[in-house]
Design a protein around this motif. Structure first.
Motif, mmCIF file in Angstrom:
data_model
loop_
_atom_site.group_PDB
_atom_site.id
_atom_site.type_symbol
_atom_site.label_atom_id
_atom_site.label_comp_id
_atom_site.label_asym_id
_atom_site.label_seq_id
_atom_site.Cartn_x
_atom_site.Cartn_y
_atom_site.Cartn_z
ATOM 1 N N TYR A 184 -11.532 -16.231 14.496
ATOM 2 C CA TYR A 184 -12.143 -14.963 14.108
ATOM 3 C C TYR A 184 -11.598 -14.461 12.772
ATOM 4 O O TYR A 184 -10.568 -14.914 12.286
ATOM 5 C CB TYR A 184 -11.883 -13.895 15.176
ATOM 6 N N ILE A 185 -12.333 -13.492 12.226
ATOM 7 C CA ILE A 185 -11.915 -12.746 11.047
ATOM 8 C C ILE A 185 -11.717 -11.306 11.508
ATOM 9 O O ILE A 185 -12.586 -10.737 12.179
ATOM 10 C CB ILE A 185 -12.974 -12.847 9.933
ATOM 11 N N ALA A 186 -10.570 -10.720 11.191
ATOM 12 C CA ALA A 186 -10.299 -9.334 11.564
ATOM 13 C C ALA A 186 -11.094 -8.404 10.656
ATOM 14 O O ALA A 186 -11.234 -8.659 9.456
ATOM 15 C CB ALA A 186 -8.804 -9.042 11.461
ATOM 16 N N VAL A 187 -11.636 -7.330 11.239
ATOM 17 C CA VAL A 187 -12.500 -6.402 10.515
ATOM 18 C C VAL A 187 -12.050 -4.966 10.775
ATOM 19 O O VAL A 187 -11.726 -4.620 11.913
ATOM 20 C CB VAL A 187 -13.975 -6.566 10.972
ATOM 21 N N ALA A 188 -12.025 -4.154 9.729
ATOM 22 C CA ALA A 188 -11.803 -2.710 9.864
ATOM 23 C C ALA A 188 -13.014 -1.994 9.290
ATOM 24 O O ALA A 188 -13.585 -2.426 8.283
ATOM 25 C CB ALA A 188 -10.541 -2.269 9.134
ATOM 26 N N VAL A 189 -13.409 -0.910 9.940
ATOM 27 C CA VAL A 189 -14.578 -0.138 9.526
ATOM 28 C C VAL A 189 -14.137 1.280 9.206
ATOM 29 O O VAL A 189 -13.511 1.947 10.026
ATOM 30 C CB VAL A 189 -15.647 -0.088 10.643
ATOM 31 N N PHE A 190 -14.466 1.730 8.000
ATOM 32 C CA PHE A 190 -14.258 3.103 7.585
ATOM 33 C C PHE A 190 -15.655 3.707 7.435
ATOM 34 O O PHE A 190 -16.518 3.101 6.800
ATOM 35 C CB PHE A 190 -13.571 3.174 6.215
ATOM 36 N N ALA A 191 -15.881 4.884 8.004
ATOM 37 C CA ALA A 191 -17.208 5.505 7.884
ATOM 38 C C ALA A 191 -17.086 7.012 8.050
ATOM 39 O O ALA A 191 -16.145 7.507 8.679
ATOM 40 C CB ALA A 191 -18.169 4.932 8.916
ATOM 41 N N ARG A 192 -18.070 7.717 7.516
ATOM 42 C CA ARG A 192 -18.078 9.168 7.636
ATOM 43 C C ARG A 192 -18.082 9.555 9.118
ATOM 44 O O ARG A 192 -18.669 8.875 9.947
ATOM 45 C CB ARG A 192 -19.281 9.759 6.923
ATOM 46 N N GLY A 193 -17.398 10.622 9.405
ATOM 47 C CA GLY A 193 -17.352 11.098 10.776
ATOM 48 C C GLY A 193 -16.259 10.468 11.618
ATOM 49 O O GLY A 193 -15.979 10.928 12.715
ATOM 50 N N LEU A 194 -15.615 9.422 11.124
ATOM 51 C CA LEU A 194 -14.525 8.799 11.865
ATOM 52 C C LEU A 194 -13.201 9.425 11.439
ATOM 53 O O LEU A 194 -12.925 9.535 10.249
ATOM 54 C CB LEU A 194 -14.455 7.296 11.579
ATOM 55 N N LEU A 195 -12.397 9.812 12.400
ATOM 56 C CA LEU A 195 -11.079 10.348 12.062
ATOM 57 C C LEU A 195 -10.101 9.226 11.772
ATOM 58 O O LEU A 195 -9.142 9.407 11.039
ATOM 59 C CB LEU A 195 -10.558 11.229 13.192
ATOM 60 N N ARG B 291 -13.091 -7.655 15.713
ATOM 61 C CA ARG B 291 -13.000 -9.050 15.292
ATOM 62 C C ARG B 291 -14.401 -9.642 15.227
ATOM 63 O O ARG B 291 -15.233 -9.364 16.074
ATOM 64 C CB ARG B 291 -12.198 -9.872 16.302
ATOM 65 N N ALA B 292 -14.612 -10.492 14.229
ATOM 66 C CA ALA B 292 -15.867 -11.253 14.108
ATOM 67 C C ALA B 292 -15.526 -12.710 14.420
ATOM 68 O O ALA B 292 -14.962 -13.411 13.578
ATOM 69 C CB ALA B 292 -16.440 -11.116 12.709
ATOM 70 N N TYR B 293 -15.828 -13.133 15.634
ATOM 71 C CA TYR B 293 -15.565 -14.513 16.041
ATOM 72 C C TYR B 293 -16.653 -15.411 15.464
ATOM 73 O O TYR B 293 -17.848 -15.138 15.631
ATOM 74 C CB TYR B 293 -15.557 -14.634 17.564
ATOM 75 N N LEU B 294 -16.245 -16.494 14.814
ATOM 76 C CA LEU B 294 -17.206 -17.438 14.250
ATOM 77 C C LEU B 294 -17.668 -18.443 15.301
ATOM 78 O O LEU B 294 -18.707 -19.074 15.140
ATOM 79 C CB LEU B 294 -16.607 -18.158 13.042
ATOM 80 N N VAL B 295 -16.882 -18.592 16.359
ATOM 81 C CA VAL B 295 -17.263 -19.430 17.510
ATOM 82 C C VAL B 295 -16.867 -18.676 18.773
ATOM 83 O O VAL B 295 -15.932 -17.885 18.764
ATOM 84 C CB VAL B 295 -16.575 -20.824 17.487
ATOM 85 N N ASP B 296 -17.597 -18.940 19.848
ATOM 86 C CA ASP B 296 -17.270 -18.348 21.142
ATOM 87 C C ASP B 296 -16.130 -19.164 21.727
ATOM 88 O O ASP B 296 -16.331 -20.269 22.220
ATOM 89 C CB ASP B 296 -18.489 -18.368 22.053
#
Length: 184
Positions: free
Chosen positions: A116-127, A133-138
């Motif tokens: 997998y590739i680790a992912v962080a999401v920043f967006a309006r409304g999030l404190l 994680r985005a797994y490329l294979v199950d």
């Protein structure tokens, strides 16, 4: 004397002016034959695209090392601002804003020693930013995937589209909400 931490504030959309940098999604060295593209859209709880989110990715190099490439970001000698990557070194780190349709994309190399590739999401409304994680294979033996029911598990698995291209949509709330991870 000790002080209490400052409380979190709602994130963005101001970060879109300071945090993205040129070629932030170009994690793989320019022209590398093993480059893959991981892309998708960020959706809010109503299913609408989020046009002003920021996505960060982290991963090991194909050999499994996690050292990155210090000094691979280039800075303007006058202003000190980041002007892009050197195009040669693999950093393992990407940062991209979403576009008007909530779409994002990073071009990277397959992670070594991890599925997998680790992912962080920043967006309006999030404190606080969200981790996933985005797994490329199950991966059948993965402890996280193994702990989830099948419907939730699928929210972490990127769908192969074409050779070397994977789609990973992120749903912040509602039906099909992406599994997010909590770190202490």
């Amino acid at each position: 004397m000790s002080y209490a931490p400052t409380p979190s504030q709602t994130v963005g959309p101001f970060y879109g002016y300071a945090l993205p940098f040129p070629r932030g999604g170009e994690v793989a060295p320019t022209g590398h034959p093993d480059t893959i593209t991981l892309h998708g859209q960020v959706y809010d709880g109503a299913g609408a695209p989020v046009p002003d989110a920021l996505i960060e990715t982290w991963q090991p190099a194909p050999d499994g090392s996690r050292t990155g490439a210090p000094g691979s970001l280039r800075h303007d000698p006058v202003t000190g601002e980041v002007i892009g990557r050197d195009g040669v070194a693999f950093t393992g780190f990407g940062r991209v804003p979403t576009d008007a349709d909530g779409h994002w994309a990073v071009r990277t190399l397959p992670p070594g020693g991890a599925s997998y590739i680790a992912v962080a999401v920043f967006a309006r409304g999030l404190l606080h930013h969200l981790y996933t994680r985005a797994y490329l294979v199950d991966e059948p033996g993965d402890p996280l995937l193994g702990s989830l029911d099948p419907a939730r598990r699928t929210t972490l698995i990127a769908r192969p589209e074409t050779s070397h291209t994977y789609r990973f949509d992120i749903r912040l709330q509602g039906e099909g909400e992406t599994v997010f991870l909590e770190f202490p």
